[in-house]
Design an enzyme around this catalytic site. Structure first.
Site, PDB file in Angstrom:
ATOM      1  CG  ASP A 189      -1.853  -1.225   1.200  1.00 37.34           C
ATOM      2  OD1 ASP A 189      -2.155  -1.735   0.109  1.00 37.34           O
ATOM      3  OD2 ASP A 189      -2.232  -1.679   2.295  1.00 37.34           O
ATOM      4  CD  GLU A 190       4.676  -0.462  -0.343  1.00 38.33           C
ATOM      5  OE1 GLU A 190       3.824  -0.737  -1.206  1.00 38.33           O
ATOM      6  OE2 GLU A 190       5.306  -1.338   0.293  1.00 38.33           O
ATOM      7  CD  GLN A 246       0.899  -8.862  -2.307  1.00 36.39           C
ATOM      8  OE1 GLN A 246       1.626  -9.492  -3.037  1.00 36.39           O
ATOM      9  NE2 GLN A 246      -0.384  -8.709  -2.578  1.00 36.39           N
ATOM     10  CB  ALA A 292       5.789  13.644   1.438  1.00 33.95           C
ATOM     11  NE  ARG A 339      -7.674  -6.846   6.618  1.00 32.60           N
ATOM     12  CZ  ARG A 339      -6.680  -7.735   6.623  1.00 32.60           C
ATOM     13  NH1 ARG A 339      -6.453  -8.478   7.693  1.00 32.60           N
ATOM     14  NH2 ARG A 339      -5.913  -7.888   5.571  1.00 32.60           N
ATOM     15  N   GLY A 368      -4.476  -4.566  -3.780  1.00 29.34           N
ATOM     16  CA  GLY A 368      -5.467  -3.526  -4.076  1.00 29.34           C
ATOM     17  C   GLY A 368      -4.696  -2.282  -4.458  1.00 29.34           C
ATOM     18  CG  HIS A 369      -1.841  -2.260  -6.920  1.00 26.73           C
ATOM     19  ND1 HIS A 369      -0.828  -2.708  -7.745  1.00 26.73           N
ATOM     20  CD2 HIS A 369      -1.626  -2.862  -5.719  1.00 26.73           C
ATOM     21  CE1 HIS A 369      -0.048  -3.537  -7.067  1.00 26.73           C
ATOM     22  NE2 HIS A 369      -0.516  -3.651  -5.837  1.00 26.73           N
ATOM     23  CG  ASN A 383      -2.680 -10.976  -2.256  1.00 23.54           C
ATOM     24  OD1 ASN A 383      -2.646 -10.740  -3.458  1.00 23.54           O
ATOM     25  ND2 ASN A 383      -1.678 -11.572  -1.635  1.00 23.54           N
ATOM     26  CB  ALA A 440      -7.131  -0.768  -1.741  1.00 23.23           C
ATOM     27  N   GLY A 496       0.097  13.616  -4.614  1.00 24.88           N
ATOM     28  CA  GLY A 496      -1.338  13.413  -4.417  1.00 24.88           C
ATOM     29  C   GLY A 496      -1.769  12.117  -5.090  1.00 24.88           C
ATOM     30  CE  LYS A 501       2.443  -2.559  -4.295  1.00 22.42           C
ATOM     31  NZ  LYS A 501       2.082  -2.181  -2.930  1.00 22.42           N
ATOM     32  N   GLY A 502       0.231   1.416  -7.388  1.00 22.31           N
ATOM     33  CA  GLY A 502      -0.702   1.545  -8.514  1.00 22.31           C
ATOM     34  C   GLY A 502      -0.647   2.940  -9.106  1.00 22.31           C
ATOM     35  CE  LYS A 503       1.041   9.492  -8.329  1.00 22.26           C
ATOM     36  NZ  LYS A 503       0.531  10.740  -7.853  1.00 22.26           N
TER      37      LYS A 503
HETATM   38  P1  GDP Z   1      -0.752   0.204  -3.553  1.00 18.07           P
HETATM   39  O1  GDP Z   1      -1.359  -1.062  -3.073  1.00 18.07           O
HETATM   40  O2  GDP Z   1       0.713   0.283  -3.270  1.00 18.07           O
HETATM   41  O3  GDP Z   1      -1.058   0.508  -4.997  1.00 18.07           O
HETATM   42  O4  GDP Z   1      -1.425   1.380  -2.682  1.00 18.07           O
HETATM   43  P2  GDP Z   1      -2.987   1.522  -2.305  1.00 18.07           P
HETATM   44  O5  GDP Z   1      -3.733   1.922  -3.515  1.00 18.07           O
HETATM   45  O6  GDP Z   1      -3.458   0.326  -1.570  1.00 18.07           O
HETATM   46  O7  GDP Z   1      -2.925   2.684  -1.238  1.00 18.07           O
HETATM   47  C1  GDP Z   1      -2.358   3.937  -1.555  1.00 18.07           C
HETATM   48  C2  GDP Z   1      -3.432   5.033  -1.310  1.00 18.07           C
HETATM   49  O8  GDP Z   1      -2.816   6.299  -1.306  1.00 18.07           O
HETATM   50  C3  GDP Z   1      -4.470   5.101  -2.411  1.00 18.07           C
HETATM   51  O9  GDP Z   1      -5.671   5.540  -1.859  1.00 18.07           O
HETATM   52  C4  GDP Z   1      -3.899   6.144  -3.362  1.00 18.07           C
HETATM   53  O10 GDP Z   1      -4.905   6.802  -4.135  1.00 18.07           O
HETATM   54  C5  GDP Z   1      -3.269   7.100  -2.401  1.00 18.07           C
HETATM   55  N1  GDP Z   1      -2.049   7.806  -2.872  1.00 18.07           N
HETATM   56  C6  GDP Z   1      -1.025   7.317  -3.618  1.00 18.07           C
HETATM   57  N2  GDP Z   1      -0.031   8.241  -3.710  1.00 18.07           N
HETATM   58  C7  GDP Z   1      -0.442   9.311  -3.002  1.00 18.07           C
HETATM   59  C8  GDP Z   1       0.163  10.577  -2.680  1.00 18.07           C
HETATM   60  O11 GDP Z   1       1.299  10.879  -3.049  1.00 18.07           O
HETATM   61  N3  GDP Z   1      -0.565  11.413  -1.885  1.00 18.07           N
HETATM   62  C9  GDP Z   1      -1.808  11.114  -1.434  1.00 18.07           C
HETATM   63  N4  GDP Z   1      -2.446  11.994  -0.668  1.00 18.07           N
HETATM   64  N5  GDP Z   1      -2.406   9.937  -1.711  1.00 18.07           N
HETATM   65  C10 GDP Z   1      -1.722   9.051  -2.472  1.00 18.07           C
HETATM   66  P1  IMO Z   2      -0.877  -4.350  -2.188  1.00 22.72           P
HETATM   67  O1  IMO Z   2      -0.369  -4.956  -3.487  1.00 22.72           O
HETATM   68  C1  IMO Z   2      -1.114  -4.628   2.147  1.00 22.72           C
HETATM   69  C2  IMO Z   2      -1.078  -8.672   3.828  1.00 22.72           C
HETATM   70  C3  IMO Z   2      -2.315  -9.114   4.570  1.00 22.72           C
HETATM   71  C4  IMO Z   2      -1.697 -10.048   5.588  1.00 22.72           C
HETATM   72  C5  IMO Z   2      -0.584 -10.721   4.807  1.00 22.72           C
HETATM   73  C6  IMO Z   2      -0.963 -12.088   4.229  1.00 22.72           C
HETATM   74  O2  IMO Z   2      -2.158  -3.613  -2.342  1.00 22.72           O
HETATM   75  O3  IMO Z   2       0.200  -3.566  -1.539  1.00 22.72           O
HETATM   76  P2  IMO Z   2      -2.511 -12.802   2.183  1.00 22.72           P
HETATM   77  O4  IMO Z   2      -3.959 -12.540   1.901  1.00 22.72           O
HETATM   78  O5  IMO Z   2      -1.588 -12.289   1.141  1.00 22.72           O
HETATM   79  O6  IMO Z   2      -2.241 -14.238   2.523  1.00 22.72           O
HETATM   80  O7  IMO Z   2      -2.215 -11.986   3.543  1.00 22.72           O
HETATM   81  O8  IMO Z   2      -0.263  -9.837   3.749  1.00 22.72           O
HETATM   82  N1  IMO Z   2      -1.302  -8.196   2.441  1.00 22.72           N
HETATM   83  C7  IMO Z   2      -1.270  -6.914   2.082  1.00 22.72           C
HETATM   84  N2  IMO Z   2      -1.132  -5.799   2.830  1.00 22.72           N
HETATM   85  N3  IMO Z   2      -1.204  -4.544   0.801  1.00 22.72           N
HETATM   86  C8  IMO Z   2      -1.321  -5.648   0.039  1.00 22.72           C
HETATM   87  O9  IMO Z   2      -1.266  -5.615  -1.296  1.00 22.72           O
HETATM   88  C9  IMO Z   2      -1.407  -6.909   0.680  1.00 22.72           C
HETATM   89  N4  IMO Z   2      -1.555  -8.187   0.250  1.00 22.72           N
HETATM   90  C10 IMO Z   2      -1.477  -8.954   1.326  1.00 22.72           C
HETATM   91  O10 IMO Z   2      -2.979  -8.024   5.152  1.00 22.72           O
HETATM   92  O11 IMO Z   2      -1.096  -9.299   6.614  1.00 22.72           O
HETATM   93 MG    MG Z   3      -2.870  -1.739  -1.810  1.00 22.11          MG
END
Ligand code: GDP
Ligand code: IMO
Ligand code: MG
Length: 418
Positions: free
Chosen positions: A16-17, A225, A333, A304, A43-44, A41, A300, A408, A19-21
């Site tokens: 959830d860093e 992940q 940031a 949770r 969610g980007h 698992n 995403a 953003g 990556k998708g964006k």
């Molecule tokens: P991923 O799994 O690494 O693709 O990340 P997620 O989509 O699960 O979570 C990242 C969240 O932060 C999403 O809601 C994005 O829309 C949001 N996001 C990504 N980059 C930025 C940023 O630089 N600033 C802000 N405010 N939100 C961001």
């Molecule tokens: P993205 O690609 C954050 C976490 C789960 C759990 C552990 C094992 O969006 O960054 P699993 O269902 O893979 O067996 O769960 O890994 N987890 C993630 N946490 N972002 C994800 O994906 C995750 N995919 C799995 O919450 O702790």
């Molecule tokens: Mg994610």
């Protein structure tokens, strides 16, 4: 300029860093976007023309490159129902995505019984539960390794498919003794699987159908992940079941001896984690609560609440080392704008001993860790000189340059530093 260039974008924390964006920003210049690991698992979050979309299985892509091809490699665990829903819903925003989608036939399928096993095994682990997403990823990967997995290519032979399903269901009923498992019927599962598979019949491909083209094209490999959730190098056993490092790319695509031109590591300006497991810099006070609220830190995939805390330089250095990144992208940031002092963990105290570097994730599991913080001056906005100081501090500490800053959630909210 990009002719044949290959890059990867990987997460450096617990997922959830952003990556998708970041992928959607870089994507427009690449002929192919490739997923090589993970499964539903993931969610980007990506914005397509202002519309928020969450990718689980389909690679994140560029809405400005309508000939770009998308590959789901053999290393991805695929739930065809989830993928179908995703493709149908993205097609309402951008047409012709499905025509450009390749799904490797060697990929293993996530079936109903994997989701049941995921839930049951979590329950049976009691206080050792991992907090999985319950999408069946771990059990499907376990079946793959145990050589009882069902692959997409098995859908071509109904007799064999039914035999495989029968064997699996027989084994699982015997092992799990559960009502939900008892109610499973191989023939019903097969019929529903074949029906969904019909939707993708033109998308299932052998490596031979794309291999040479990919090797001669520009390709962006989209990690899932983050390194700290990697099956081998993460905070085992609180990890996912596939590879999150660059090491997983060849394995999950069949593109052996692949030469990557650049590996970008994505790091969020603070840290989050979903599920159980060690998190030395977790902030359980109202400051952590505020990060969750301002940062919108809710899963995403599962919705949770994410556990929130501060940057941890020891873990980041570890992640940089094990994912082999050349360059960094800093996200979110902007969420820290206006905070007066920003804690960054520079050392751990374990049993009275100070650690400034760490290479053994086991230490995190078996010890009470006291994070030692340095407090950085906060910034008003990302143009503030204090933000640049913070970025330089991170670069110095991590030994890698921060090339891009995301400002953003929308695709073009970025600036380049170098
Ligand atoms: P991923 O799994 O690494 O693709 O990340 P997620 O989509 O699960 O979570 C990242 C969240 O932060 C999403 O809601 C994005 O829309 C949001 N996001 C990504 N980059 C930025 C940023 O630089 N600033 C802000 N405010 N939100 C961001
Ligand atoms: P993205 O690609 C954050 C976490 C789960 C759990 C552990 C094992 O969006 O960054 P699993 O269902 O893979 O067996 O769960 O890994 N987890 C993630 N946490 N972002 C994800 O994906 C995750 N995919 C799995 O919450 O702790
Ligand atoms: Mg994610």
């Amino acid at each position: 300029m990009l002719k044949g260039q290959k890059i990867a974008i990987l997460g450096l924390q617990w997922g959830d860093e952003g990556k998708g964006k970041v992928v959607s920003y870089f994507a427009k210049d690449y002929d192919w976007i490739v997923r090589f690991s993970g499964g539903p698992n993931a969610g980007h979050t990506v914005y397509y023309g202002g519309k928020r979309f969450i990718h689980h299985l389909l690679p994140s892509f560029s809405k400005d490159n309508s000939s770009q091809k998308l590959l789901i490699g053999s290393g991805v665990l695929i739930d065809l129902e989830v993928l179908k829903e995703e493709v149908e819903s993205v097609s309402k925003i951008i047409s012709n995505v499905k025509d450009r989608l390749y799904i490797d036939k060697k990929a293993n399928l996530i079936l109903e019984y994997h989701k049941i096993v995921d839930e049951l095994s979590e329950r049976l682990k009691g206080n050792k539960a991992i907090g999985t997403t319950k999408r069946g990823v771990g059990p499907a990967q376990a079946d793959k390794i145990n050589r009882i997995g069902v692959r997409i290519e098995d859908l071509e032979n109904e007799k064999l498919l039914l035999e495989k399903l029968e064997m699996n269901i027989r084994m699982k009923k015997e092992l799990w003794k559960d009502e939900k498992m008892d109610s499973l019927d191989s023939k019903k599962i097969m019929d529903s699987l074949l029906k969904t598979a019909e939707f993708f019949k033109d998308n299932f491909k052998s490596s031979i159908d794309y291999r040479d083209e990919i090797l001669n094209s520009s390709v962006l490999f989209e990690g899932t992940q983050g390194l700290l959730l990697d099956i081998d190098f993460g905070t085992y056993p609180y990890v996912t079941s596939t590879s999150c490092s660059s090491g997983g790319i060849s394995q999950g695509t069949g593109l052996a001896n692949l030469k990557l031109d650049k590996i970008y590591g994505v790091l969020k300006a603070y840290t989050t984690r979903v599920g159980e497991g060690p998190f030395p810099t977790e902030d359980k006070t109202e400051r952590g609560e505020k990060l969750r609220k301002v940062g919108g830190e809710f899963g995403a995939t599962t919705g949770r609440p994410r556990r929130c805390g501060w940057l941890d330089l020891l873990l980041l250095r570890y992640a940089v080392r094990y994912s082999g990144v050349d360059s960094l992208v800093l996200t979110k940031a902007d969420i820290l704008n206006g905070i007066e002092k920003i804690p960054v963990c520079v050392a751990y105290e374990i049993d009275g001993k100070r650690y400034e570097d760490i290479d053994d994730m086991g230490l995190l599991l078996t010890n009470k860790i006291k994070p030692i913080y340095e407090y950085m001056d906060g910034w008003k906005d990302l143009k503030d000189v204090n933000f640049e100081k913070y970025v330089r501090f991170l670069e110095d500490q991590l030994g890698v340059s921060i090339e891009v800053v995301s400002t953003g959630p929308e695709t073009n909210d970025v600036f380049f530093r170098v």
